[in-house]
Design a protein around this motif. Structure first.
Motif, PDB file in Angstrom:
ATOM      1  N   ILE A  75       0.839  -1.201   0.000  1.00 44.57           N
ATOM      2  CA  ILE A  75       0.000   0.000   0.000  1.00 44.57           C
ATOM      3  C   ILE A  75       0.872   1.248   0.000  1.00 44.57           C
ATOM      4  N   ARG A  76       1.887   1.236   0.846  1.00 37.93           N
ATOM      5  CA  ARG A  76       2.773   2.395   0.927  1.00 37.93           C
ATOM      6  C   ARG A  76       3.492   2.625  -0.401  1.00 37.93           C
ATOM      7  N   GLY A  80       0.945   5.002  -2.219  1.00 41.72           N
ATOM      8  CA  GLY A  80       1.486   6.222  -1.624  1.00 41.72           C
ATOM      9  C   GLY A  80       1.647   7.338  -2.647  1.00 41.72           C
ATOM     10  N   VAL A  82       0.075   7.976  -5.314  1.00 41.13           N
ATOM     11  CA  VAL A  82      -1.144   8.451  -5.971  1.00 41.13           C
ATOM     12  C   VAL A  82      -1.706   9.614  -5.147  1.00 41.13           C
ATOM     13  N   PRO A  84      -3.448  11.705  -2.765  1.00 42.64           N
ATOM     14  CA  PRO A  84      -4.196  11.192  -1.612  1.00 42.64           C
ATOM     15  C   PRO A  84      -5.674  11.587  -1.652  1.00 42.64           C
ATOM     16  N   VAL A  89      -7.653   4.272   1.687  1.00 44.00           N
ATOM     17  CA  VAL A  89      -7.370   2.925   2.151  1.00 44.00           C
ATOM     18  C   VAL A  89      -8.336   2.588   3.276  1.00 44.00           C
TER      19      VAL A  89
ATOM     20  N   ASP B  45       5.895  11.385   8.317  1.00 44.13           N
ATOM     21  CA  ASP B  45       5.579   9.968   8.124  1.00 44.13           C
ATOM     22  C   ASP B  45       5.962   9.151   9.356  1.00 44.13           C
ATOM     23  N   PHE B  79       0.753  15.835   1.893  1.00 44.88           N
ATOM     24  CA  PHE B  79       0.197  14.613   2.469  1.00 44.88           C
ATOM     25  C   PHE B  79       0.399  13.396   1.578  1.00 44.88           C
ATOM     26  N   GLY B  80       0.692  13.623   0.302  1.00 43.63           N
ATOM     27  CA  GLY B  80       0.963  12.517  -0.617  1.00 43.63           C
ATOM     28  C   GLY B  80       2.047  11.587  -0.084  1.00 43.63           C
ATOM     29  N   PRO B  81       3.156  12.125   0.396  1.00 46.27           N
ATOM     30  CA  PRO B  81       4.240  11.251   0.849  1.00 46.27           C
ATOM     31  C   PRO B  81       3.992  10.552   2.188  1.00 46.27           C
ATOM     32  N   ASN B  83       2.244   7.806   4.561  1.00 47.17           N
ATOM     33  CA  ASN B  83       1.647   6.483   4.376  1.00 47.17           C
ATOM     34  C   ASN B  83       0.125   6.601   4.162  1.00 47.17           C
ATOM     35  N   PRO B  84      -0.365   6.157   3.011  1.00 45.36           N
ATOM     36  CA  PRO B  84      -1.798   6.355   2.717  1.00 45.36           C
ATOM     37  C   PRO B  84      -2.701   5.615   3.697  1.00 45.36           C
ATOM     38  N   GLN B  85      -2.142   4.631   4.367  1.00 47.59           N
ATOM     39  CA  GLN B  85      -2.952   3.898   5.332  1.00 47.59           C
ATOM     40  C   GLN B  85      -3.167   4.689   6.627  1.00 47.59           C
ATOM     41  N   VAL B  89      -8.129  11.848   3.292  1.00 42.38           N
ATOM     42  CA  VAL B  89      -8.574  13.178   2.888  1.00 42.38           C
ATOM     43  C   VAL B  89     -10.086  13.154   2.745  1.00 42.38           C
TER      44      VAL B  89
END
Lengths: 268, 268
Positions: A75-76, A80, A82, A84, A89, B45, B79-81, B83-85, B89
């Motif tokens: 996922i990261r 990551g 893309v 946000p 997620v 992060d 916020f892109g960098p 961890n999306p988990q 947003v």
């Protein structure tokens, strides 16, 4: 380019996970794979924006795998980069009391992506035929009916515009041992270790069997399952990213027609 | 390092947006700012993972700004960098019928972050005292009471562990014109242009006034407002990132005590 179709489970086929690779490099090396990955990630980002602009489709990605198979790091690494705002997620844990008060697809349906968006499910409704089967959390007669319910649900999503792709991150039991040991050995990762995971590890063969059943029953043309050799992480990321690009490109998306003439707009 | 406190609105102070800078570089240049940003993003992060591990706090970030002020690109860059988990947003659009059936904080409360998570609000409950005030979407007597409701709500979040920080991306009317024109000129961005935005642009002074009221009424110690000069995007990103790092570091977080002895765990 990896031939992704060879990792895609043919609908109705009998799968033996023991015979499927957990460690592969596809003739690539780490450095060249990371370079290819960067290009694919840029493309995923562009395609997500196009998907949002067009407003017709959504993309739902399901990630399954044993503990320490690398769901979090996939996922990261893959999602990551893309935007946000276009990519969310959802991590499904043990259901809450309220969730258990409903059918098993209720909480899942509520979290499917809106048009234009990518949603990644870290674990999913498949737990209701995996852990639920292995640990007998529901009567077997009920669990047996769930495969068809899942297929009907996924067909609904497809017919209403949500494209779906499912990944099983495949690792060996030895590899899991090494990864769990690594968590114990690194002070800043120890909090991730859960002694309960060791009990689940004892049930490794039952989980593999339950997953084989899933692949046999729920690999469909509209919601394909990919079995990803996940021990080389750079190969895993590349394969997942390539499937995503091909899936998004398969949507044949276009920017929408404008309701105005851009040349005639005057900004005062 | 930027002195972020000089961009923070003092609780109760009277703000004149016309006198506040929209374009600033803080004595830095783009290249060095981008380098500093990378380090800050890495730190955000790490701190988010620590926040998740500790499980005591959440971080809620509110972004407000006029059309084309750069909310979307701030989200992408800062916020892109992460961890999306651990970072989601929420974009608040015009409320749906169901949402209008409830008080204005209902839909907002439902989307606040769980402990361990960062949530970014792209627009927020502040629209209910901004656009709602300018376009008279509710009676003035009702809107006037909302500032206190907002402050009470944000105090609740704070007292229950959610740390909050709010950014107003400040641009000039000329800068907005240039950005809107850019959307019209680039084929792949034209879909973002909404002719309705031009009508809102006519109401620029009313929106600025409404925002000044917000800053006066809702800048508090527990939920501070920062007015960010947003025309130099690299400075904007750097300032936002630095406030986030300082806010997260201010939480004084620690990894949790383990319920087991890592040296005694045996993985079979």
């Amino acid at each position: 380019m990896i031939d992704v179709s060879s990792y895609c489970v043919k609908p109705g086929s009998v799968v033996n996970l023991n015979k499927m690779p957990t460690c592969q490099g596809g003739g690539l090396n780490k450095v060249s794979a990371r370079k290819k990955l960067l290009l694919l990630l840029k493309r995923i980002d562009q395609l997500q924006e196009l998907m949002y602009a067009e407003g017709k489709h959504a993309l739902l990605v399901v990630l399954q795998g044993m503990d320490a198979a690398g769901k979090d790091s996939t996922i990261r690494n893959v999602f990551g980069p893309v935007n946000p705002q276009g990519c969310g997620v959802v991590s499904f844990k043990a259901p809450t009391g309220e969730e258990l008060g409903h059918d098993f697809l209720w909480r899942v349906h509520a979290r499917t992506p809106a048009r234009g968006m990518i949603t990644v499910f870290n674990r999913s409704h498949y737990e209701d035929v995996l852990i639920a089967r292995v640990k007998k959390l529901a009567p077997l007669t009920q669990i047996r009916k769930r495969y068809a319910h899942i297929n009907a649900f996924e067909k609904l999503l497809h017919d209403e515009g949500t494209v779906m792709v499912k990944f099983f991150l495949h690792i060996s039991k030895d590899y899991q041992k090494a990864r769990l040991q690594r968590r114990l050995d690194r002070v800043e990762k120890q909090w991730k270790f859960n002694p309960q995971d060791l009990a689940e590890r004892q049930r490794w063969p039952q989980y593999q069997k339950a997953m084989e059943l899933v692949l046999r029953q729920c690999a469909t043309d509209v919601a394909p399952w990919y079995v990803v050799p996940a021990e080389k992480r750079w190969f895993r990321d590349l394969l997942v990213a390539q499937v995503l690009v091909q899936t998004l490109e398969g949507m044949k998306m276009r920017y929408p027609r404008l309701g105005f003439d851009p040349g005639k707009m005057v900004i005062e």
